[in-house]
Scaffold this active site. Structure first.
Site, PDB file in Angstrom:
ATOM      1  N   CYS A  29      14.213  27.554 -16.702  1.00 21.46           N
ATOM      2  CA  CYS A  29      13.862  28.665 -15.800  1.00 21.46           C
ATOM      3  C   CYS A  29      13.937  30.016 -16.518  1.00 21.46           C
ATOM      4  CB  CYS A  29      14.827  28.738 -14.628  1.00 21.46           C
ATOM      5  SG  CYS A  29      14.904  27.278 -13.615  1.00 21.46           S
TER       6      CYS A  29
HETATM    7  N1  LIG Z   1      12.167  27.555 -12.304  1.00 20.38           N
HETATM    8  C1  LIG Z   1      13.256  27.758 -11.584  1.00 20.38           C
HETATM    9  O1  LIG Z   1      13.796  26.847 -10.958  1.00 20.38           O
HETATM   10  N2  LIG Z   1      13.705  29.015 -11.496  1.00 20.38           N
HETATM   11  C2  LIG Z   1      14.913  29.394 -10.863  1.00 20.38           C
HETATM   12  C3  LIG Z   1      14.718  30.554  -9.963  1.00 20.38           C
HETATM   13  C4  LIG Z   1      15.999  30.994  -9.293  1.00 20.38           C
HETATM   14  C5  LIG Z   1      15.822  32.194  -8.404  1.00 20.38           C
HETATM   15  N3  LIG Z   1      17.095  32.671  -7.943  1.00 20.38           N
HETATM   16  C6  LIG Z   1      14.924  31.881  -7.226  1.00 20.38           C
HETATM   17  O2  LIG Z   1      15.468  31.511  -6.178  1.00 20.38           O
HETATM   18  O3  LIG Z   1      13.717  32.029  -7.319  1.00 20.38           O
END
Ligand SMILES: NC(=O)NCCC[C@H](N)C(=O)O
Length: 405
Positions: free
Chosen positions: A390
């Protein structure tokens, strides 16, 4: 400069990261839920963890680009500065008087300071208001905890706001209100920064919802797209049309995932660690299904299925079967480590990946299966619910299939 990515595992050459900064210091127990964090991170420690992550990448020859640096350089281009300033001033929440005050505030900032405001936001008390320069009704009625420009703490997760397929960039269409403004920044970087001159786009934020964490490049020409809390069926269909029309892929697997926070993106339950191997959350491995979408002769996407994901993926990738490594040994450990992004590995090359050190069982499973894991600390970084995949957007990977021409 050629940017090119056709797989999840080709040797990583260049990656876009965002070192967490003052935007994380905006998180409070009052706003962390709406800003999509599960806790209030210790900012200094999160930065140390992130620096160690970047050092591991650099130590293996990866070029690390920082979003804030690219943004500051982009803001030195007058058209980019005007566009990004107008975007924040265009918020209907401001009203004309406060809009003038904010415009004055931004006008005096150099590119680096403006980049800070665009990422960390602008708090109520930071706007210069005086008897000669009143804030007007909106500023006066605002709660002092409200932001005049909202912060973007999830910029850390660069995977979601843009993605590369072949030599094209896709600036995504983020679903959650707390993240939407992120793509105004990535879009401006790719359109105005000198490094990206001539780059063609395959997706843009005005299209249907699509987030980068949902898109896996299973093999050259084969994509998997998760559809759940973030990416919609319409977003997946739009991406299929775009990549088929551009000749970037011939097959897309569309994978329904549970619409809940623990599985917000496909890469929270499945990442690739070798050309024929996925790391998967065992509690879903046998139940995930996929629709296979290919380009019909008239250009219309043709849909088949659903079929079990592992079967459909192996067929699309021309493999007898896709090898699966489970995260965790028992269901409780698996659930704990999935929550802590055990599945969310970043491959640096076939059989070499970065994972959070806390996912002890998952990492041991990987090592037993012949996959080397570079462990990184993530106690603070993980509070936003994202792991190494991510937190990274690959721009260059060694091609598994050499680029045509
Ligand atoms: N690719 C992913 O799983 N990204 C994580 C994103 C975390 C962020 N706090 C969200 O909720 O969008």
């Amino acid at each position: 400069m050629t940017h090119y990515v056709d797989s999840e595992v080709g040797r990583l050459g260049t990656v876009l990261l965002h070192r967490p900064g003052p935007e994380l210091a905006r998180l409070t127990p009052r706003n962390n839920d709406s800003l999509l964090f599960d806790a209030i991170p210790w900012v200094g420690r999160a930065q140390e963890e992130h620096d160690a992550f970047a050092a591991e990448l650099r130590g293996r020859g990866v070029e690390v680009l920082y979003l804030a640096t690219l943004l500051a350089e982009t803001l030195a281009v007058p058209e980019a500065r005007a566009e990004l300033t107008e975007q924040v001033l265009g918020s209907p929440r401001l009203g004309d008087t406060l809009r003038r005050r904010v415009a004055d505030h931004l006008a005096y900032l150099d590119p680096a300071a403006l980049a800070d405001v665009l990422t960390a936001g602008l708090a109520h008390e930071e706007v210069r208001i005086s008897a000669e320069r009143p804030g007007g009704l909106v500023w006066t009625m605002m709660d002092r905890h409200e932001f005049v420009i909202d912060p973007l703490p999830n910029l850390l997760f660069t995977r979601d706001s843009s993605l590369w397929i072949g030599d094209r960039v896709g600036v995504t269409s983020l679903a959650m209100p707390a993240r939407r403004r992120e793509t105004t920044l990535t879009d401006a970087i790719y359109r105005y920064h000198p490094r990206f001159v001539g780059t063609r786009a395959v997706y843009h934020p005005g299209l249907e919802h699509l987030e980068g964490g949902d898109v896996l490049l299973l093999a050259p020409g084969v994509l998997a797209v998760g559809v759940g809390e973030r990416t919609t069926p319409a977003g997946a269909e739009r991406l299929a049309r775009q990549v088929f029309a551009a000749g970037l892929a011939h097959t897309m697997l569309v994978v329904p995932i549970a619409q809940e926070r623990a599985t917000m993106h496909l890469d929270t339950v499945c990442t690739m660690v070798d050309v024929d191997t996925v790391l998967m959350y065992p509690n879903v491995a046998s139940t995930l299904s996929a629709y296979t979408v290919i380009a019909g002769p008239d250009g219309e996407p043709r849909v088949d299925g659903p079929a079990p994901f592992l079967r459909a993926a192996a067929d699309a990738m021309d493999l007898d079967q896709l090898r699966v490594i489970d995260t965790g040994l028992d269901p409780v450990t698996a659930e704990r480590e999935q929550w802590d992004d055990g599945n969310n590995t970043l491959a640096l090359a076939p059989r070499l990946c970065v994972g959070y050190e806390r996912n002890v069982e998952t990492n041991a499973q990987l090592e037993r299966a012949g996959i080397e894991v570079i462990p990184i600390a993530g106690s603070e970084l993980g509070s936003g619910r994202g792991g190494p995949r991510c937190m990274s957007c690959p721009l260059v990977r060694e091609p598994l299939r050499p680029p045509a021409g």
